[in-house]
Design a protein around this motif. Structure first.
Motif, PDB file in Angstrom:
ATOM      1  N   GLU A 200      -4.263   6.068   5.172  1.00 38.79           N
ATOM      2  CA  GLU A 200      -5.428   6.547   4.438  1.00 38.79           C
ATOM      3  C   GLU A 200      -6.578   6.567   5.442  1.00 38.79           C
ATOM      4  O   GLU A 200      -6.952   5.523   5.987  1.00 38.79           O
TER       5      GLU A 200
ATOM      6  N   THR B 190       0.820  -1.212   0.000  1.00 38.98           N
ATOM      7  CA  THR B 190       0.000   0.000   0.000  1.00 38.98           C
ATOM      8  C   THR B 190       0.854   1.262   0.000  1.00 38.98           C
ATOM      9  O   THR B 190       0.329   2.363  -0.140  1.00 38.98           O
TER      10      THR B 190
ATOM     11  N   GLN C  22      -3.265  -1.902   7.209  1.00 38.31           N
ATOM     12  CA  GLN C  22      -2.790  -2.950   6.308  1.00 38.31           C
ATOM     13  C   GLN C  22      -1.720  -2.388   5.369  1.00 38.31           C
ATOM     14  O   GLN C  22      -1.804  -1.244   4.936  1.00 38.31           O
TER      15      GLN C  22
ATOM     16  N   GLU D 287      -1.479  -4.379  -0.578  1.00 41.22           N
ATOM     17  CA  GLU D 287      -2.534  -3.928  -1.492  1.00 41.22           C
ATOM     18  C   GLU D 287      -3.136  -5.106  -2.249  1.00 41.22           C
ATOM     19  O   GLU D 287      -4.354  -5.220  -2.378  1.00 41.22           O
TER      20      GLU D 287
ATOM     21  N   PHE E 152      -6.737  -5.991  -1.367  1.00 42.82           N
ATOM     22  CA  PHE E 152      -7.031  -5.211  -0.162  1.00 42.82           C
ATOM     23  C   PHE E 152      -8.530  -5.000   0.009  1.00 42.82           C
ATOM     24  O   PHE E 152      -9.240  -4.635  -0.923  1.00 42.82           O
TER      25      PHE E 152
ATOM     26  N   THR F 275      -9.777   4.045   5.152  1.00 43.14           N
ATOM     27  CA  THR F 275      -9.659   2.634   4.769  1.00 43.14           C
ATOM     28  C   THR F 275      -8.731   1.815   5.652  1.00 43.14           C
ATOM     29  O   THR F 275      -8.923   0.608   5.784  1.00 43.14           O
TER      30      THR F 275
ATOM     31  N   ARG G 229      -5.372   1.781   4.916  1.00 43.35           N
ATOM     32  CA  ARG G 229      -4.127   1.593   4.156  1.00 43.35           C
ATOM     33  C   ARG G 229      -2.981   2.386   4.797  1.00 43.35           C
ATOM     34  O   ARG G 229      -3.154   3.551   5.152  1.00 43.35           O
TER      35      ARG G 229
END
Length: 347
Positions: free
Chosen positions: A27, A3, A231, A234, A247, A30, A32
Motif C-alpha cells: 500500500e 495485511t 508491515q 494488521e 497497525f 502506509t 502495508r
C-alpha cells in the motif's frame, strides 16, 4: 490478522507461475504489505507427518536445487539494473549540477571513460540511438550513456560516496525492518574507482537489493518522499476480538529530495508507460489505471539478464488504495518483455 488480501495474494502468486522470481505489493501510502509472492513455490502440506505423501516428497523438497522454500521477495538480493536510474536521477537533480531539462547526446555507446565502452540497449538491439535527450526523457528511454555519464560526473564532482549515500537514504543496503519475515539486507558499496562509479550509475556493479527494498523506495517516490517500514500484521486481538495491538504506519526516513525532483521523476516514470518512445509503452496500451514505472534489465553472470519492473499507481480511488509493485523474473530477459506484463497483470 495480516495485511494480506487473500484473494489478491493468490492471484499475485498465479501471476508468477512458470517463472523464478518474486513480486511485492505495498500500500503506497502506509507500508502495508498487500501481497508477497515467491516462485517456485511449494505445498506446505508435505510437512504434515500425517500426510501419507510426506515420506516421499519432503526430502525432494528440502533438496530441490530450485530452492522453492527460499523467499525470493525478501531473502534474495539481485543487481537492480535500470530501476536504479530513479535514484541516480534524484541524486543528479539534488546535486545542483543538473536540471530536468539538462540534455545529453544518447549515442549507441558510451566512451567518455578511457578504456571502457558501455553499450546502450539500442546498440544491442541494432536500433538507432535515441539522440539528444533531456534528463526526464533519458529516464523514459532508459539511456545507458546518460546514466553512465551521471555516475562518473557525480563521482568526480560530488565525491566517491555521493551516489551510494543517496542510495542508502532510499533504504538500500539495510534491512527494511519488516517483522516475522526473514530478510536479506543486500549491499550498497561506495565506488572506489571511476569504472565502479560508471557502473553504479546504471544500477550494475556490485550492488545487491531485494524486491521488498525496491517496492519500498518506489512507494516512497510515489507518496511524496516518505519511506515507510513494511508491515504484515494488521492487528492482534484476544479470542473475543478485543484489539491488543493495531497497525500504525511507521516512518523510516524521508527521501532527501525536493518536490521539484519528485515531479521530474514522476514525469519520466509516466512517460515510460505513456509516451510512444517509452520503454514499456506497448505493454500498457489500453490500460486506464494511472501508472508511473521503470523498466530494468540487470546483467548477470550468465547470458540472460534478470527482468525487473517497478512502479506505483496514482488513481486516488476511494475504494482501493494506491499501490507500489516490484516484479523480478530471474534470468528471464528484458524488463519490458517479461516483468512489465507480469506487473500489468498485478495492477
Amino acid at each position: 490478522y495480516t495485511t494480506f488480501d487473500k484473494n489478491f495474494q493468490l492471484l499475485v502468486q498465479k501471476a508468477l507461475y512458470g517463472f523464478t522470481g518474486a513480486i511485492v505489493v505495498l500500500e503506497r501510502d502506509t507500508g502495508r504489505v498487500l501481497a508477497m509472492a515467491s516462485s517456485p513455490g511449494y505445498d506446505p502440506n508435505v510437512f504434515q507427518s500425517e500426510n501419507y505423501n510426506s515420506q516421499y516428497v519432503l526430502n525432494d523438497l528440502l533438496n530441490d536445487e530450485d530452492t522453492p522454500m527460499w523467499n525470493r521477495a525478501t531473502q534474495s538480493a539481485y543487481p537492480l539494473g535500470s530501476v536504479f536510474k530513479l535514484i541516480t536521477m534524484a541524486a543528479a537533480l539534488e546535486s545542483g549540477l543538473y536540471t530536468p531539462d539538462s540534455t545529453y547526446e544518447c549515442t549507441s555507446q558510451y566512451t567518455e571513460l578511457p578504456g571502457f565502452v558501455g553499450n546502450d540497449w539500442t546498440y544491442d538491439k541494432e536500433l538507432p540511438p535515441s539522440g539528444t535527450l533531456t534528463l526526464v526523457d533519458g529516464l523514459m528511454r532508459s539511456c545507458n550513456p546518460w546514466f553512465y555519464h551521471l555516475g562518473l560526473d557525480l563521482y568526480r564532482q560530488k565525491g566517491a560516496t555521493y551516489l551510494s549515500d543517496f542510495a542508502r537514504e532510499f533504504g538500500l543496503g539495510e534491512a527494511t525492518g519488516i517483522e516475522a519475515v526473514a530478510e536479506e539486507v543486500g549491499s550498497i558499496n561506495d565506488p572506489t574507482t571511476e569504472g565502479a562509479a560508471v557502473q553504479m550509475g546504471i544500477g550494475q556493479g556490485d550492488m545487491l537489493v531485494t524486491p521488498l527494498q525496491v517496492a519500498s523506495f518506489v512507494a516512497a517516490i510515489g507518496n511524496g518522499g516518505t519511506l515507510y517500514r513494511p508491515q504484515i500484521i494488521e492487528k492482534v486481538t484476544t479470542i473475543d476480538g478485543d484489539i491488543i495491538e493495531e497497525f500504525k504506519p511507521e516512518v523510516r526516513n524521508q527521501l532527501p529530495v525536493s518536490q521539484e525532483t519528485l515531479d521530474a521523476i514522476w514525469q519520466g516514470m509516466y512517460k515510460v508507460v505513456r509516451d510512444e518512445r517509452g520503454t514499456a509503452y506497448r505493454r500498457f496500451i489500453g490500460m486506464q489505471t494511472s501508472i508511473y514505472a521503470k523498466t530494468g534489465t540487470a546483467t548477470t553472470s550468465i547470458e540472460d539478464p534478470h527482468s525487473w519492473f517497478a512502479g506505483f499507481t496514482n488513481s486516488n480511488n476511494p475504494e482501493k488504495p494506491d499501490i507500489a509493485v516490484a516484479v523480478i523474473a530471474e534470468y528471464a530477459g528484458d524488463g519490458s518483455a517479461v516483468a512489465a506484463p507480469i506487473f500489468r497483470r498485478v495492477i
